[in-house]
Design a protein around this motif. Sequence first.
Motif, mmCIF file in Angstrom:
data_model
loop_
_atom_site.group_PDB
_atom_site.id
_atom_site.type_symbol
_atom_site.label_atom_id
_atom_site.label_comp_id
_atom_site.label_asym_id
_atom_site.label_seq_id
_atom_site.Cartn_x
_atom_site.Cartn_y
_atom_site.Cartn_z
ATOM 1 N N ALA A 183 4.052 -19.158 4.154
ATOM 2 C CA ALA A 183 5.348 -18.614 4.583
ATOM 3 C C ALA A 183 5.179 -17.387 5.470
ATOM 4 N N LEU A 184 4.224 -16.531 5.153
ATOM 5 C CA LEU A 184 4.010 -15.320 5.954
ATOM 6 C C LEU A 184 3.571 -15.648 7.369
ATOM 7 N N LYS A 185 2.801 -16.708 7.518
ATOM 8 C CA LYS A 185 2.317 -17.070 8.851
ATOM 9 C C LYS A 185 3.410 -17.695 9.717
ATOM 10 N N LYS A 186 4.585 -17.942 9.102
ATOM 11 C CA LYS A 186 5.742 -18.420 9.864
ATOM 12 C C LYS A 186 6.826 -17.354 9.979
ATOM 13 N N ASN A 187 6.616 -16.207 9.295
ATOM 14 C CA ASN A 187 7.644 -15.167 9.279
ATOM 15 C C ASN A 187 7.584 -14.336 10.558
ATOM 16 N N GLN A 188 8.659 -14.374 11.331
ATOM 17 C CA GLN A 188 8.664 -13.718 12.635
ATOM 18 C C GLN A 188 8.602 -12.201 12.549
ATOM 19 N N THR A 189 9.163 -11.615 11.492
ATOM 20 C CA THR A 189 9.124 -10.159 11.334
ATOM 21 C C THR A 189 7.682 -9.668 11.307
ATOM 22 N N LEU A 190 6.866 -10.300 10.487
ATOM 23 C CA LEU A 190 5.475 -9.870 10.346
ATOM 24 C C LEU A 190 4.618 -10.340 11.516
ATOM 25 N N ILE A 191 4.838 -11.566 11.964
ATOM 26 C CA ILE A 191 4.038 -12.103 13.076
ATOM 27 C C ILE A 191 4.172 -11.229 14.321
ATOM 28 N N GLN A 192 5.414 -10.896 14.674
ATOM 29 C CA GLN A 192 5.629 -10.094 15.878
ATOM 30 C C GLN A 192 5.031 -8.705 15.749
ATOM 31 N N TYR A 193 5.125 -8.134 14.544
ATOM 32 C CA TYR A 193 4.540 -6.802 14.332
ATOM 33 C C TYR A 193 3.024 -6.852 14.504
ATOM 34 N N ILE A 194 2.385 -7.829 13.886
ATOM 35 C CA ILE A 194 0.927 -7.944 13.981
ATOM 36 C C ILE A 194 0.496 -8.185 15.422
ATOM 37 N N LYS A 195 1.223 -9.047 16.123
ATOM 38 C CA LYS A 195 0.887 -9.321 17.522
ATOM 39 C C LYS A 195 1.016 -8.069 18.384
ATOM 40 N N ASN A 196 2.097 -7.315 18.175
ATOM 41 C CA ASN A 196 2.367 -6.152 19.028
ATOM 42 C C ASN A 196 1.500 -4.953 18.667
ATOM 43 N N GLU A 197 1.387 -4.672 17.363
ATOM 44 C CA GLU A 197 0.706 -3.460 16.933
ATOM 45 C C GLU A 197 -0.804 -3.636 16.816
ATOM 46 N N LYS A 198 -1.233 -4.809 16.373
ATOM 47 C CA LYS A 198 -2.667 -5.018 16.163
ATOM 48 C C LYS A 198 -3.311 -5.843 17.275
ATOM 49 N N GLN A 199 -2.466 -6.269 18.213
ATOM 50 C CA GLN A 199 -2.968 -7.034 19.359
ATOM 51 C C GLN A 199 -3.774 -8.266 18.913
ATOM 52 N N ILE A 200 -3.246 -8.932 17.885
ATOM 53 C CA ILE A 200 -3.852 -10.164 17.376
ATOM 54 C C ILE A 200 -2.971 -11.326 17.800
ATOM 55 N N LYS A 201 -3.513 -12.286 18.499
ATOM 56 C CA LYS A 201 -2.720 -13.396 19.015
ATOM 57 C C LYS A 201 -2.818 -14.648 18.147
ATOM 58 N N ASN A 202 -4.027 -14.987 17.722
ATOM 59 C CA ASN A 202 -4.246 -16.251 17.019
ATOM 60 C C ASN A 202 -4.138 -16.039 15.502
ATOM 61 N N ILE A 203 -2.936 -15.710 15.041
ATOM 62 C CA ILE A 203 -2.724 -15.349 13.647
ATOM 63 C C ILE A 203 -3.024 -16.490 12.673
ATOM 64 N N PRO A 204 -2.578 -17.728 12.913
ATOM 65 C CA PRO A 204 -2.800 -18.794 11.919
ATOM 66 C C PRO A 204 -4.267 -19.029 11.564
ATOM 67 N N ASN A 205 -5.171 -18.710 12.482
ATOM 68 C CA ASN A 205 -6.591 -18.976 12.228
ATOM 69 C C ASN A 205 -7.326 -17.807 11.576
ATOM 70 N N LEU A 206 -6.636 -16.701 11.336
ATOM 71 C CA LEU A 206 -7.273 -15.547 10.712
ATOM 72 C C LEU A 206 -7.249 -15.682 9.197
ATOM 73 N N ASP A 207 -8.296 -15.171 8.523
ATOM 74 C CA ASP A 207 -8.301 -15.197 7.068
ATOM 75 C C ASP A 207 -7.366 -14.109 6.542
ATOM 76 N N THR A 208 -6.906 -14.289 5.310
ATOM 77 C CA THR A 208 -5.896 -13.383 4.749
ATOM 78 C C THR A 208 -6.426 -11.969 4.577
ATOM 79 N N ASP A 209 -7.718 -11.802 4.276
ATOM 80 C CA ASP A 209 -8.275 -10.457 4.100
ATOM 81 C C ASP A 209 -8.151 -9.639 5.384
ATOM 82 N N THR A 210 -8.311 -10.306 6.519
ATOM 83 C CA THR A 210 -8.167 -9.615 7.802
ATOM 84 C C THR A 210 -6.709 -9.292 8.091
ATOM 85 N N LEU A 211 -5.838 -10.249 7.845
ATOM 86 C CA LEU A 211 -4.420 -10.061 8.133
ATOM 87 C C LEU A 211 -3.790 -8.961 7.288
ATOM 88 N N TYR A 212 -4.148 -8.917 6.029
ATOM 89 C CA TYR A 212 -3.469 -8.018 5.091
ATOM 90 C C TYR A 212 -4.387 -6.920 4.578
#
Length: 355
Positions: A183-212
């Motif tokens: 669900a988090l990998k489809k949530n636009q609130t978090l996805i957009q924040y991670i993309k903009n602030e952390k400059q991470i584009k390929n979110i679905p392929n990242l492991d959870t330890d890196t994302l969170y």
Amino acid sequence: MHTTSLESFKKEINQVREYFKHIQYVNNLVDYTGLQTNNEQIESSLSTLTEHHRSFGTDKKIFEYKASIISLYGLLEKYVEIWIKEYLDSLSSLVSEYKEIDEKIRNNHFELSLKLINTIVSRESAKYQHLTKEEVLEKLNKCIVNPISYKFNTEAFVLSSGNLKHKQIVKLFELINVSLNDALKKNQTLIQYIKNEKQIKNIPNLDTDTLYNTINDLVERRNQIAHGSEVLDILSISGLEPYIQFLEKYCQALLEILVEEFIKKESISTFKKIEKVIKIFSNKVLAFEIENYTIKVEDMLIIETAEGNFYKKPILTIQLNNDSYTELRITEKANISISVDTKIKENQTFYIVKQ
């Protein structure tokens, strides 16, 4: 036993005492400045505050860092618990019979209620002193003997809500049959924040330890403080800001996921699918066939996206044969159109309230 540990304890106690002094000096200065009648007193208070800040500056930073980390973690734990319990309470109000609740939730409810009773009886945690084993048993019994008048033992679902690293939060959501990582990998609130602030584009392929990692690191820092470990890496205010920002978006995403999950349950329990969609105009007007139904402006429309997301929007306008209505009673089959304030597409599914 060594006296050095006592000296360390007294030093940390004194940090709290000195911080209270700092607060009092600031308050005194504000009070006197507000009166604006005694410049000598203002100057004296400012001098006292300045001198205390010089001597207490380093310890003050340590104390504020500790207080900030503990407060941020406290918010995480508090609201994860609140939202899970609110979700379960809302679910019991929505789903009329206990047997219609997901089997996984029902099974977990039984097992976790027994654990809650054991916790209450053994007095392992002061957190549950407001509960009695009789109250827990009564709710559990009603689920069996009176399944149309049931309530969950919501506290049972957050028994293991301590030390809330991301993996542990995922486990809590699993208890209520919500796959949080998906669900988090489809949530636009978090996805957009991670993309903009952390400059991470390929979110679905990242492991959870890196994302969170930010959440996990916050918990580690809280554990170090709570367990009395020496604090070596003290974050400044600017260093704490990314933790605040990520925690805000992360928690917002958690709530949005639970709200969306509840809307999904509504689409099954109290809404019905619009079977015959005629056409969508201008990406906001839905034309469909309807019969034996009364529809009103401000009624809710549930929208299910092609990706499986659910959200609700109020109906803004209703038209039949190019005439507008605030309320319309349809007895025979008719094609009507309604508008909403969001973009809708042909590949989406729509639901209206059952009547």
